[in-house]
Design a protein around this motif. Structure first.
Motif, PDB file in Angstrom:
ATOM      1  N   UNK A 169       0.841  -1.186   0.000  1.00 16.52           N
ATOM      2  CA  UNK A 169       0.000   0.000   0.000  1.00 16.52           C
ATOM      3  C   UNK A 169       0.882   1.243   0.000  1.00 16.52           C
ATOM      4  N   UNK A 170       0.385   2.284  -0.644  1.00 17.42           N
ATOM      5  CA  UNK A 170       1.089   3.559  -0.674  1.00 17.42           C
ATOM      6  C   UNK A 170       0.206   4.638  -0.065  1.00 17.42           C
ATOM      7  N   UNK A 171       0.840   5.620   0.516  1.00 20.63           N
ATOM      8  CA  UNK A 171       0.131   6.776   1.059  1.00 20.63           C
ATOM      9  C   UNK A 171       0.890   8.019   0.629  1.00 20.63           C
ATOM     10  N   UNK A 172       0.201   8.878  -0.108  1.00 22.88           N
ATOM     11  CA  UNK A 172       0.800  10.129  -0.555  1.00 22.88           C
ATOM     12  C   UNK A 172       0.267  11.269   0.307  1.00 22.88           C
ATOM     13  N   UNK A 173       1.180  11.995   0.923  1.00 20.78           N
ATOM     14  CA  UNK A 173       0.807  13.132   1.768  1.00 20.78           C
ATOM     15  C   UNK A 173       1.079  14.427   1.033  1.00 20.78           C
ATOM     16  N   UNK A 174       0.173  15.369   1.166  1.00 17.26           N
ATOM     17  CA  UNK A 174       0.367  16.666   0.529  1.00 17.26           C
ATOM     18  C   UNK A 174      -0.264  17.750   1.400  1.00 17.26           C
ATOM     19  N   UNK A 209       3.768   9.108  10.546  1.00 17.49           N
ATOM     20  CA  UNK A 209       2.754   8.532   9.672  1.00 17.49           C
ATOM     21  C   UNK A 209       2.380   7.143  10.183  1.00 17.49           C
ATOM     22  N   UNK A 210       1.087   6.918  10.257  1.00 25.85           N
ATOM     23  CA  UNK A 210       0.618   5.638  10.783  1.00 25.85           C
ATOM     24  C   UNK A 210      -0.278   4.908   9.804  1.00 25.85           C
ATOM     25  N   UNK A 211      -0.381   3.614  10.007  1.00 29.27           N
ATOM     26  CA  UNK A 211      -1.325   2.775   9.273  1.00 29.27           C
ATOM     27  C   UNK A 211      -2.263   2.117  10.278  1.00 29.27           C
ATOM     28  N   UNK A 257      -7.561 -13.033   7.984  1.00 28.44           N
ATOM     29  CA  UNK A 257      -7.884 -12.087   9.060  1.00 28.44           C
ATOM     30  C   UNK A 257      -7.251 -10.714   8.867  1.00 28.44           C
ATOM     31  N   UNK A 258      -6.418 -10.567   7.854  1.00 32.12           N
ATOM     32  CA  UNK A 258      -5.876  -9.253   7.516  1.00 32.12           C
ATOM     33  C   UNK A 258      -6.845  -8.455   6.647  1.00 32.12           C
ATOM     34  N   UNK A 259      -7.924  -9.086   6.226  1.00 30.09           N
ATOM     35  CA  UNK A 259      -8.922  -8.396   5.410  1.00 30.09           C
ATOM     36  C   UNK A 259      -9.510  -7.224   6.176  1.00 30.09           C
ATOM     37  N   UNK A 260      -9.430  -6.039   5.572  1.00 30.99           N
ATOM     38  CA  UNK A 260      -9.891  -4.820   6.236  1.00 30.99           C
ATOM     39  C   UNK A 260      -9.745  -3.647   5.284  1.00 30.99           C
ATOM     40  N   UNK A 261     -10.297  -2.532   5.693  1.00 38.38           N
ATOM     41  CA  UNK A 261      -9.985  -1.261   5.045  1.00 38.38           C
ATOM     42  C   UNK A 261      -8.765  -0.693   5.769  1.00 38.38           C
ATOM     43  N   UNK A 262      -7.763  -0.354   5.012  1.00 43.39           N
ATOM     44  CA  UNK A 262      -6.517   0.162   5.570  1.00 43.39           C
ATOM     45  C   UNK A 262      -6.466   1.670   5.384  1.00 43.39           C
ATOM     46  N   UNK A 263      -6.137   2.360   6.475  1.00 40.35           N
ATOM     47  CA  UNK A 263      -6.099   3.805   6.486  1.00 40.35           C
ATOM     48  C   UNK A 263      -4.695   4.310   6.792  1.00 40.35           C
ATOM     49  N   UNK A 264      -4.335   5.351   6.089  1.00 35.74           N
ATOM     50  CA  UNK A 264      -3.116   6.089   6.383  1.00 35.74           C
ATOM     51  C   UNK A 264      -3.504   7.278   7.257  1.00 35.74           C
ATOM     52  N   UNK A 265      -2.646   7.616   8.206  1.00 41.76           N
ATOM     53  CA  UNK A 265      -2.929   8.731   9.107  1.00 41.76           C
ATOM     54  C   UNK A 265      -1.639   9.482   9.403  1.00 41.76           C
ATOM     55  N   UNK A 266      -1.799  10.732   9.807  1.00 41.90           N
ATOM     56  CA  UNK A 266      -0.644  11.566  10.119  1.00 41.90           C
ATOM     57  C   UNK A 266      -0.890  12.350  11.399  1.00 41.90           C
ATOM     58  N   UNK A 267       0.173  12.535  12.154  1.00 44.60           N
ATOM     59  CA  UNK A 267       0.115  13.386  13.350  1.00 44.60           C
ATOM     60  C   UNK A 267       1.449  14.106  13.470  1.00 44.60           C
ATOM     61  N   UNK A 268       1.414  15.264  14.052  1.00 43.37           N
ATOM     62  CA  UNK A 268       2.661  15.955  14.343  1.00 43.37           C
ATOM     63  C   UNK A 268       3.489  15.100  15.284  1.00 43.37           C
ATOM     64  N   UNK A 269       4.772  15.188  15.163  1.00 39.86           N
ATOM     65  CA  UNK A 269       5.655  14.316  15.943  1.00 39.86           C
ATOM     66  C   UNK A 269       5.462  14.470  17.451  1.00 39.86           C
ATOM     67  N   UNK A 270       5.015  15.655  17.898  1.00 42.43           N
ATOM     68  CA  UNK A 270       4.815  15.874  19.318  1.00 42.43           C
ATOM     69  C   UNK A 270       3.389  15.602  19.775  1.00 42.43           C
ATOM     70  N   UNK A 271       2.494  15.255  18.838  1.00 38.21           N
ATOM     71  CA  UNK A 271       1.097  14.999  19.197  1.00 38.21           C
ATOM     72  C   UNK A 271       0.900  13.531  19.585  1.00 38.21           C
TER      73      UNK A 271
END
Length: 120
Positions: A20-25, A36-38, A90-104
């Protein structure tokens, strides 16, 4: 604001692999260091942490995916990848990319998700 777009999901047989790829902009992404989290969510289940990668490329994984999944960043830092090997139904799922500031402590930005279906 930060925009996240996932891609690469699909149908795969058990034992197979998917990346999977996640493009951040977004202007904010260029100004701050982001972790960045999955995450994933299967039907009828709570969202589950898969893993994350810090701005300094330190990775953390959930117990259920350790040794099978790998998170990495592209050279430009705005691309994050989730390499999934040895997939199980059991890995079947919707996969989400997420982002947070490093201090959050919580994730602020989320992608729309991409479906991964593992057939037995």
């Amino acid at each position: 604001q930060v925009q996240l777009v996932e891609s690469g999901g699909g149908l795969v047989q058990a034992g197979g692999s998917v990346r999977l790829s996640c493009a951040a902009s977004g202007r904010a992404f260029g100004n701050y260091a982001y972790t960045m989290g999955w995450f994933r969510q299967a039907p009828g289940k709570e969202r589950q942490f898969v893993g994350d990668i810090s701005w300094t490329d330190i990775t953390t994984y959930g117990d259920s995916v350790k040794s099978r999944f790998t998170i990495s960043r592209g050279n430009a830092k705005n691309m994050v990848y989730l390499q999934m090997n040895g997939l199980k139904p059991e890995d079947t799922a919707v996969y989400y990319c997420a982002a947070r500031s490093s201090w959050a402590s919580t994730y602020t930005y989320w992608g729309q998700g991409t479906q991964v279906t593992v057939s037995s």
